[in-house]
Design a protein around this motif. Structure first.
Motif, PDB file in Angstrom:
ATOM      1  N   UNK A 152       0.831  -1.206   0.000  1.00 29.18           N
ATOM      2  CA  UNK A 152       0.000   0.000   0.000  1.00 29.18           C
ATOM      3  C   UNK A 152       0.867   1.257   0.000  1.00 29.18           C
ATOM      4  N   UNK A 153       1.937   1.238   0.779  1.00 31.08           N
ATOM      5  CA  UNK A 153       2.848   2.386   0.825  1.00 31.08           C
ATOM      6  C   UNK A 153       3.500   2.612  -0.530  1.00 31.08           C
ATOM      7  N   UNK A 154       3.903   1.539  -1.195  1.00 30.83           N
ATOM      8  CA  UNK A 154       4.500   1.676  -2.524  1.00 30.83           C
ATOM      9  C   UNK A 154       3.534   2.254  -3.540  1.00 30.83           C
ATOM     10  N   UNK A 190       7.649  16.379   7.627  1.00 32.18           N
ATOM     11  CA  UNK A 190       8.303  15.764   6.470  1.00 32.18           C
ATOM     12  C   UNK A 190       7.244  15.364   5.463  1.00 32.18           C
ATOM     13  N   UNK A 191       7.473  15.699   4.203  1.00 32.63           N
ATOM     14  CA  UNK A 191       6.516  15.413   3.132  1.00 32.63           C
ATOM     15  C   UNK A 191       7.189  14.558   2.081  1.00 32.63           C
ATOM     16  N   UNK A 192       6.613  13.403   1.775  1.00 34.88           N
ATOM     17  CA  UNK A 192       7.182  12.534   0.752  1.00 34.88           C
ATOM     18  C   UNK A 192       6.908  13.066  -0.645  1.00 34.88           C
ATOM     19  N   UNK A 193       7.882  12.920  -1.517  1.00 34.62           N
ATOM     20  CA  UNK A 193       7.720  13.295  -2.928  1.00 34.62           C
ATOM     21  C   UNK A 193       7.169  12.089  -3.688  1.00 34.62           C
ATOM     22  N   UNK A 194       6.054  12.292  -4.345  1.00 36.66           N
ATOM     23  CA  UNK A 194       5.435  11.203  -5.095  1.00 36.66           C
ATOM     24  C   UNK A 194       6.194  10.981  -6.401  1.00 36.66           C
ATOM     25  N   UNK A 195       6.526   9.726  -6.690  1.00 37.99           N
ATOM     26  CA  UNK A 195       7.257   9.376  -7.916  1.00 37.99           C
ATOM     27  C   UNK A 195       6.256   9.054  -9.024  1.00 37.99           C
ATOM     28  N   UNK A 216       3.276   5.941  -2.804  1.00 41.73           N
ATOM     29  CA  UNK A 216       4.483   6.669  -3.197  1.00 41.73           C
ATOM     30  C   UNK A 216       4.581   6.864  -4.699  1.00 41.73           C
ATOM     31  N   UNK A 217       4.003   5.937  -5.454  1.00 41.32           N
ATOM     32  CA  UNK A 217       4.108   6.006  -6.913  1.00 41.32           C
ATOM     33  C   UNK A 217       3.122   6.994  -7.526  1.00 41.32           C
ATOM     34  N   UNK A 237      15.808   6.376 -12.996  1.00 44.70           N
ATOM     35  CA  UNK A 237      15.042   5.381 -13.715  1.00 44.70           C
ATOM     36  C   UNK A 237      14.396   4.399 -12.765  1.00 44.70           C
ATOM     37  N   UNK A 238      14.557   3.125 -13.082  1.00 49.75           N
ATOM     38  CA  UNK A 238      13.921   2.092 -12.266  1.00 49.75           C
ATOM     39  C   UNK A 238      14.406   2.121 -10.833  1.00 49.75           C
ATOM     40  N   UNK A 239      15.687   2.427 -10.650  1.00 42.05           N
ATOM     41  CA  UNK A 239      16.259   2.382  -9.308  1.00 42.05           C
ATOM     42  C   UNK A 239      16.298   3.747  -8.627  1.00 42.05           C
ATOM     43  N   UNK A 240      15.623   4.753  -9.178  1.00 40.22           N
ATOM     44  CA  UNK A 240      15.623   6.073  -8.570  1.00 40.22           C
ATOM     45  C   UNK A 240      15.087   6.023  -7.148  1.00 40.22           C
ATOM     46  N   UNK A 241      15.783   6.674  -6.224  1.00 39.97           N
ATOM     47  CA  UNK A 241      15.406   6.595  -4.817  1.00 39.97           C
ATOM     48  C   UNK A 241      14.240   7.526  -4.508  1.00 39.97           C
ATOM     49  N   UNK A 242      13.500   7.203  -3.445  1.00 40.42           N
ATOM     50  CA  UNK A 242      12.403   8.046  -3.001  1.00 40.42           C
ATOM     51  C   UNK A 242      12.962   9.323  -2.385  1.00 40.42           C
ATOM     52  N   UNK A 243      12.288  10.437  -2.620  1.00 42.49           N
ATOM     53  CA  UNK A 243      12.722  11.733  -2.114  1.00 42.49           C
ATOM     54  C   UNK A 243      11.727  12.253  -1.086  1.00 42.49           C
TER      55      UNK A 243
END
Length: 591
Positions: A67-69, A390-395, A72-73, A303-309
């Motif tokens: 659910x978190x993934x 803290x605010x997560x950046x959505x990918x 985040x996406x 790309x595929x391996x880009x880290x969460x910000x």
């Protein structure tokens, strides 16, 4: 009764009393009860910790990470972003939010679905000038109802499915819950949208309540990416999007220089920077809606391996290294791959470029980067991150990737290609490898208190059943309904389960009621499936109190609810659930 039966009844009575009292954490209560049960010899020593490896525990933990993934996406945002409209009528708004909430709860955990939609509902209430309490409770109830549609939507379904595997040799499958769950969810959503919210106390309509706390407003720079050839776009064209996201566009920067005035009629070019003002969440949402970037974004395009910000707010003390200097002077981006996205200066507007502005004591900085780099950069700059800001950046570029990975896992499980926990675990590994969840988020996403509760109560529940306690309760229900049709016994079982669930954790209720339901079915020489399905529905439907389901607890503060507000909508909804669920169970799962 034997000693074991008496001791287990007393032990569960104390556990239930402490859970209702609520002064001691429920996970500690359950774990202490497990250890006491082991010391008394009620739980065999070899099975004391067997609950923590139970498939139900594993599935619940994995569902929360998945659910978190998905959140985040931005996969869920594709739907949710279209829900806000101050012009939409309240009944229409509640109906739409309820449908989307129920739909999301069927594919992600219902707590995660509420966590995603609640900020949108609060924002819609603020824009419409009404109390959020009118729509939050219907949204919470809808997410609970939607979770009943699939195996992974709510913990009781997972527990019942795994109990069926232990008791009857095969679990319920992913969509076995759908026929009854859909019937209950559709009727329940219709009720909360058309009637339910009207039953709430009058003060929600008379005195709208302001929600949330004051956010700091930041002056920030957002970079314009590649503009499609032949597409003319001015700064003024972005005003409607900015207004919708509560962001003010206050200028345009080109070739390192800020243009005069607001540059409203100026055509936007690739590489320009928009100078905006807003709170962190609004800025992040505007970036996504307007497809903007940030200075140094090319460093994070993995790309595929880009880290969460993440966006972190940090205050500048007097002795900080950055005082009197700019992040450009300190080469923050080059040294730490962290960007200064915005500055908040006690309500004053920043005139220079953000990265070239000399920082003063008392400024609050909006820093953007990978979580581990943000921590190092904050220490190096000498700034103090604000707790809870803290605010997560959505990918958003990975939305369809996340959807495809989740759909593949569910398809493999439904088709019997992979065991459900294994399929979900593979999805989690894929999300971690693609940067949709960080290593820290894998652990942070799991509600460990629920895991400890479930892992502790499973061995106790097995001991309760093996000692014959479940049979004693089943005999009591059968005595009350002696001579009545089997569906009457099913109704009484559901009423008892639903009542317990209103005051206890629904997982705890499910673990006790499941063996009772099978004992009743065996005594009546009936099919146990309708009784198990009845327990699953009843354990999920906790609408009378704020403590029966976590979603009801979450909305209590933001909605301004009192303990006694829930039964006004919850009692008729529970009656409706019984009226719809029992015929549906009898049709789809004949006795």
């Amino acid at each position: 009764m034997t000693f074991d039966q008496t001791a287990l009844f007393l032990l569960f009575g104390v556990v239930f009393a402490l859970l209702v009292w609520g002064r001691i954490r429920f996970d500690l209560v359950a774990f202490a009860a497990l250890i006491l049960g082991a010391l008394l010899g009620l739980v065999p020593s070899g099975e004391v910790f067997s609950g923590f490896g139970h498939p139900a525990v594993i599935i619940i933990a994995l569902v929360l990470i998945v659910s978190k993934g998905l959140m985040n996406s931005g996969a869920v945002e594709l739907v949710a972003a279209r829900l806000l409209s101050a012009s939409r009528g309240l009944a229409q708004h509640i109906g739409l939010m309820a449908v989307v909430g129920a739909g999301l709860s069927g594919i992600i955990n219902n707590v995660a679905a509420l966590a995603l939609l609640m900020p949108l509902d609060l924002e819609s209430a603020r824009k419409a000038g009404r109390a959020a309490g009118l729509s939050l409770m219907p949204l919470s109830f809808a997410t609970i109802l939607g979770g009943m549609i699939t195996l992974i939507g709510t913990p009781p379904n997972i527990v019942i499915a795994q109990y069926r595997s232990d008791a009857l040799g095969a679990p319920f499958s992913m969509f076995d819950f759908a026929p009854v769950g859909l019937a209950v969810a559709i009727s329940g959503i219709a009720f909360v949208a058309l009637i339910g919210w009207r039953l709430l106390p009058r003060h929600f309509r008379d005195k709208p309540k302001e929600e949330g706390f004051a956010e700091s407003l930041y002056s920030a720079e957002l970079k314009v990416g590649q503009i499609a050839e032949g597409k003319a776009l001015t700064v003024g064209d972005l005003y409607p999007v900015a207004d919708d996201k509560d962001v003010a566009i206050i200028g345009l920067i080109r070739n390192g220089r800020r243009m005069r005035g607001f540059a409203r009629r100026e055509p936007i070019r690739s590489g320009d920077f928009l100078f905006v003002e807003g709170d962190p969440k609004a800025i992040e949402a505007f970036m996504g809606a307007a497809k903007l970037e940030f200075a140094g974004s090319e460093r994070h395009k993995g790309g595929l391996n880009g880290s969460a910000l993440s966006l972190v707010e940090a205050i500048v003390p007097d002795h900080a290294r950055i005082v009197g200097r700019s992040t450009f002077d300190l080469r923050l981006l080059n040294r730490h791959s962290v960007t200064l996205l915005g500055i908040s200066r006690q309500g004053r507007r920043i005139q220079k470029r953000v990265r070239h502005e000399a920082i003063r004591p008392g400024d609050v900085l909006l820093l953007l980067g990978a979580p581990e780099r943000l921590e190092n950069a904050s220490q190096w700059l000498g700034v103090l991150p604000l707790e809870g800001r803290q605010t997560g950046m959505i990918q958003r570029n990975k939305a369809w990737l996340a959807i495809a990975g989740f759909a593949l896992a569910i398809t493999a499980a439904v088709a019997g290609i992979a065991y459900l926990p294994v399929a979900l675990a593979a999805c989690v590994i894929f999300y971690a490898a693609s940067g949709l969840v960080t290593g820290a988020e894998v652990y942070q996403s799991v509600e460990w208190k629920v895991i400890v509760l479930l892992g502790s109560l499973i061995p106790l529940g097995q001991a309760f059943e093996q000692a014959g306690n479940a049979q004693l309760i089943a005999d009591g229900i059968l005595t009350i309904t002696a001579g009545a049709p089997a569906w009457v016994t099913l109704t009484v079982l559901m009423i008892v389960t639903m009542t317990l669930s209103d005051f206890l954790n629904n997982v705890a209720t499910c673990l006790i009621a499941a063996p009772i339901s099978v004992q009743i079915a065996n005594t009546l020489e009936a099919n146990p499936d309708p009784f198990l399905m009845g327990v699953a529905v009843a354990a999920s439907c906790a609408f009378l109190t704020p403590i029966g389901h976590k979603n009801n607890t979450i909305i209590m503060g933001p909605g301004g609810y009192r303990f006694g507000d829930y039964w006004r909508m919850g009692l008729p909804l529970e009656i409706l659930v019984l009226a719809v669920a029992i015929p549906a169970i009898l049709i789809f799962w004949p006795l």
